[in-house]
Design an enzyme around this catalytic site. Structure first.
Site, PDB file in Angstrom:
ATOM      1  N   LYS A 177       0.876  -1.184   0.000  1.00 44.05           N
ATOM      2  CA  LYS A 177       0.000   0.000   0.000  1.00 44.05           C
ATOM      3  C   LYS A 177       0.908   1.226   0.000  1.00 44.05           C
ATOM      4  CE  LYS A 177      -1.989   3.120   1.899  1.00 44.05           C
ATOM      5  NZ  LYS A 177      -1.885   4.526   1.424  1.00 44.05           N
ATOM      6  N   GLU A 251       9.931   1.853  10.407  1.00 42.21           N
ATOM      7  CA  GLU A 251      10.912   2.923  10.141  1.00 42.21           C
ATOM      8  C   GLU A 251      10.170   4.246  10.263  1.00 42.21           C
ATOM      9  OE1 GLU A 251      13.958   2.389   9.879  1.00 42.21           O
ATOM     10  OE2 GLU A 251      14.253   0.389   9.051  1.00 42.21           O
ATOM     11  N   CYS A 285      13.541  11.130   6.372  1.00 44.17           N
ATOM     12  CA  CYS A 285      13.478  10.803   7.795  1.00 44.17           C
ATOM     13  C   CYS A 285      14.810  11.086   8.456  1.00 44.17           C
ATOM     14  CB  CYS A 285      13.119   9.336   7.950  1.00 44.17           C
ATOM     15  SG  CYS A 285      14.219   8.277   6.994  1.00 44.17           S
ATOM     16  N   GLU A 385       9.379  16.802  14.499  1.00 43.05           N
ATOM     17  CA  GLU A 385       9.820  16.588  13.122  1.00 43.05           C
ATOM     18  C   GLU A 385       9.041  17.505  12.172  1.00 43.05           C
ATOM     19  OE1 GLU A 385       8.716  12.930  11.111  1.00 43.05           O
ATOM     20  OE2 GLU A 385      10.773  12.704  10.430  1.00 43.05           O
TER      21      GLU A 385
END
Ligand code: NAD
Length: 493
Positions: A177, A251, A285, A385
């Site tokens: 997905k 992750e 990331c 973040e």
């Protein structure tokens, strides 16, 4: 570009989404709709998982020899090489990342296929030296079954390959997905999987939104979830996987520190720090979004950074000369601008950037590369973040203080150390709480090197030979080749 209508890839067939339901793929460069992606229904997700299970258990795949799996992986690698231009172009179309970066990343996908083809043929168990007479004990590694892979939009094919190469090499079937912002590149990769000759049902793609990912995660027929995305969604997935005791690889996010000591060549370190944040417009990331700079070189380093940043050429990401593209999607664009406002309100000093560039149209998602100075590590801009082109500069006085600031975060994905002092480099690297530490370099990954986070940056590792362990179970087999077994209830018989 011509608007194209795509279909789902399920059980080796290209199927229409139920009720013809589709969603728009919108260019971050000009806001135009350039493709219509299929929206999988819950029934179609169920079908994909059932056909993956069938391919795994009943079909050829569970009996495929390692050499057969390796052959298919190599074929896929070669097809990726032949189609690299188109695969790269489409990803840039989807997320506005730079073609000069994405082209190389896409070519590297083939290397992953070749590397994991090798691992498919060399994966083995152990022979265990038991202290028991006439007893042989050995282990074999068996695939976990059906893997659900859920990916984000920032590097759609790389982050998928980090999952699919070990999963397929180990003999699993998959349902993928991709992000709702980058569904087409994954469907195009599925065309190559089909051409390579993987058996029907081994690799399936169901596109759609967050609810599609949710329905896949909730499906009782999956044995593992390999997820890359935000920490918030990763936690939800971990909760669900935990309640069913199925495996995960997660992750997640990061807020990585790039530590610049006072003994470095400032120009070189500045190049590394800038590449670590502004390449991909900060949407990685592992972005080095906090630069910790020794106070003795802080002012000079900040000046060099600002000068270099103001020379970055922002523009059409499909052009090789462009050095920074767009933010990938409207929600992310709004989030980045909101964080720039938050940083200002918190009292961080805006050194450069902070807005949409003047040339950019209303519909485009360009944001200037932005640097905030004199940031305190307690500010939200240093703790949360942003996932955009925003760099915080944080001064420090001692090595201990730098390590303390670097580790003072809920994340633990990566870190960078810039120094010419070899002892200091190793000492700091050993004390940083992060899954990856780079010394005098930044943002390097490779199929052979493990990557992943600690703390809220995730669970498990991708890449490297040990990844095969993440996609296999160990089975222990005992064989008695000694005396016949005596009747335990009548030993004299
Ligand atoms: P996201 O978590 O919003 O979405 C990731 C994927 O999960 C998408 O496909 C989405 O549709 C799906 N999803 C959303 N909600 C879901 C749910 N409840 N159940 C199942 N699936 C769901 O992340 P994003 O905005 O696409 O990507 C950005 C994030 O990804 C950032 O936090 C970034 O740090 C992280 N990321 C991590 C790595 C890494 O290797 N650690 C790499 C790239 C990106």
């Amino acid at each position: 570009m011509q608007e194209r209508e795509f279909r789902l890839f399920v059980g080796g067939e290209w199927i229409e989404p139920e009720g013809g339901r589709r969603f728009e793929c919108v260019s971050p460069v000009d806001g135009s709709t350039w493709a219509m992606a299929p929206y999988a229904s819950v029934q179609q997700i169920d079908l994909a998982v059932r056909l993956a299970r069938e391919a795994f258990e009943v079909g050829e795949w569970s009996r495929a020899l390692p050499s057969r799996r390796a052959e298919l992986m190599r074929k896929l690698g070669s097809l990726i090489e032949q189609n690299v231009d188109e695969l790269a172009r489409i990803q840039v179309q989807e997320n506005g990342k730079l073609i000069r970066e994405v082209h190389g990343q896409t070519l590297a996908l083939a290397k992953y296929c070749y590397y994991y083809a090798g691992l498919a043929e060399t994966l083995h168990g152990d022979c265990i030296p038991l202290s028991m007479p006439d007893m042989l004990n050995y282990t074999v590694r068996v695939p976990v079954g059906v893997v659900a892979a859920i990916t984000p939009w920032n590097s759609p094919l790389s982050l998928l390959m980090w999952k699919m190469a070990p999963a397929l090499a180990a003999g699993n079937a998959m349902v993928v997905k991709p992000s709702e912002f980058t569904p087409i590149s994954t469907l195009m990769l599925a065309e190559l999987v089909e051409q390579a000759g993987f058996p029907p049902g081994v690799f399936n793609v169901v596109t759609g939104g967050a609810d599609t990912g949710g329905a896949l995660v909730d499906h009782q027929g999956i044995n593992k979830i390999a997820f890359t995305g935000s920490t918030a969604v990763g936690k939800k997935i971990a909760e669900k996987a935990g309640s069913r005791l199925i495996r995960t690889t997660l992750e997640l996010g990061g807020k990585s520190a790039n530590i610049v000591f006072d003994d470095v060549n400032l120009e070189e370190a500045a190049n590394g720090v800038l590449a670590g944040i502004f390449a991909a417009a900060g949407q990685t990331c592992l972005a080095g979004s906090r630069a910790l700079v020794h106070k003795d070189v802080y002012d000079e380093f900040a000046k060099i950074l600002v000068e270099k940043t103001e020379r970055i050429s922002i523009g059409d990401p499909q052009v090789m000369a462009t050095e920074m593209g767009t933010v990938a999607c409207r929600p992310q664009y709004n989030k980045v601008l909101a964080y720039i406002d938050i940083a200002r309100e918190e009292g961080a000093k805006l050194l450069t950037g902070g807005k949409k560039p003047s040339f950019a149209s209303e519909a485009s998602l360009f944001v200037e590369p932005t640097i905030f100075g004199n940031v305190s590590n307690q500010m939200r801009i240093a703790q949360e973040e942003v996932f955009g082109p925003v760099l915080c500069l944080i001064p420090f006085e001692s090595t201990d203080e730098a390590i303390q600031i670097a580790n003072d975060t809920r994340f633990g994905l990566a870190a960078g150390v810039w120094t010419r002092d070899v002892k200091k480099a190793h000492k700091v690297a050993s004390r940083l709480n992060a899954g990856t530490v780079w010394v005098n370099t930044y943002r390097k990954t490779n199929y052979a090197s493990p990557f992943g986070g600690i703390k809220e940056s995730g669970l498990g590792r991708e890449n490297g030979p040990d990844t095969m362990k993440e996609y296999t179970e160990v089975k222990s087999i005992w064989v008695n080749y000694g005396e016949p077994i005596k009747d335990p209830f009548n030993p004299r018989a």
